[in-house]
Design a protein around this motif. Sequence first.
Motif, PDB file in Angstrom:
ATOM      1  N   THR A   1       0.952   5.812   0.007  1.00  0.00           N
ATOM      2  CA  THR A   1       0.239   7.271   0.530  1.00  0.00           C
ATOM      3  C   THR A   1       0.922   7.965  -0.154  1.00  0.00           C
TER       4      THR A   1
ATOM      5  N   GLU B   1      -4.192  13.676   0.278  1.00  0.00           N
ATOM      6  CA  GLU B   1      -3.594  12.319   0.444  1.00  0.00           C
ATOM      7  C   GLU B   1      -4.245  11.515  -0.813  1.00  0.00           C
TER       8      GLU B   1
ATOM      9  N   GLN C   1       0.817  -1.101  -0.053  1.00  0.00           N
ATOM     10  CA  GLN C   1       0.104  -0.076  -0.031  1.00  0.00           C
ATOM     11  C   GLN C   1       0.952   1.412   0.044  1.00  0.00           C
TER      12      GLN C   1
ATOM     13  N   ASN D   1      -4.191   7.405  -1.603  1.00  0.00           N
ATOM     14  CA  ASN D   1      -3.859   6.184  -1.160  1.00  0.00           C
ATOM     15  C   ASN D   1      -4.363   5.052  -2.294  1.00  0.00           C
TER      16      ASN D   1
ATOM     17  N   ASN E   1      -4.117   0.932  -2.457  1.00  0.00           N
ATOM     18  CA  ASN E   1      -3.932  -0.479  -2.044  1.00  0.00           C
ATOM     19  C   ASN E   1      -3.550  -1.644  -2.829  1.00  0.00           C
TER      20      ASN E   1
END
Lengths: 116, 113
Positions: free
Chosen positions: B20, B75, B18, B77, B79
């Motif tokens: 960020t 942000e 993952q 993100n 995954n």
Amino acid sequence: AQTVTQSQPEMSVQEAETVTLSCTYDTSESDYYLFWYKQPPSRQMILVIRQEAYKQQNATENRFSVNFQKAAKSFSLKISDSQLGDAAMYFCAYRGSYNQGGKLIFGQGTELSVKP
Amino acid sequence: DAGVTQSPTHLIKTRGQQVTLRCSPKSGHDTVSWYQQALGQGPQFIFQYYEEEERQRGNFPDRFSGHQFPNYSSELNVNALLLGDSALYLCASSYGQGGQPQHFGDGTRLSIL
């Protein structure tokens, strides 16, 4: 769905000469914005020039000008007196009207090289 | 007057991890958009945040999510990273959601091994 097409993957121009980059787009909207962005190797996308569709007059910014043909859905960029610093990737981009949000739709880009 | 700033500049991850990515908008801007730019391609719109809510989304899977903070920073993100997520991720900011032009940061280069 709106699309933007740049049919010239690469273009070359001699320093001090003039070059025109082509862009066509497809949309069913009548109110929208068109942009040309420049992306040098430093990666930052820099706004070159902007055109509102409701304006008939072509936008100009110093050595940069556009030829906006709304009926033909064409939006070309002319660079006059080309300089070595103009070498970069150039992207044409479309954005819908205010109520369509701020999503930019980009073309595939044209890599411009400037020969001294 | 600081422009759009993104961090980190470059990131290397492996499949399944993952990540960020962070973005601070230009001073006075309250809207943040994220784009993915694969090598040799034009940027593709991921989503846009305004007033701390996702307002518009492009054709990206739910593995891509975001957030906007009260100070307008944002942000991105991602995954379950895939090899195909390798790209330059660009953040752009603007004032409002209307006709103001978007200003871009230098991007984060994400490499997936």
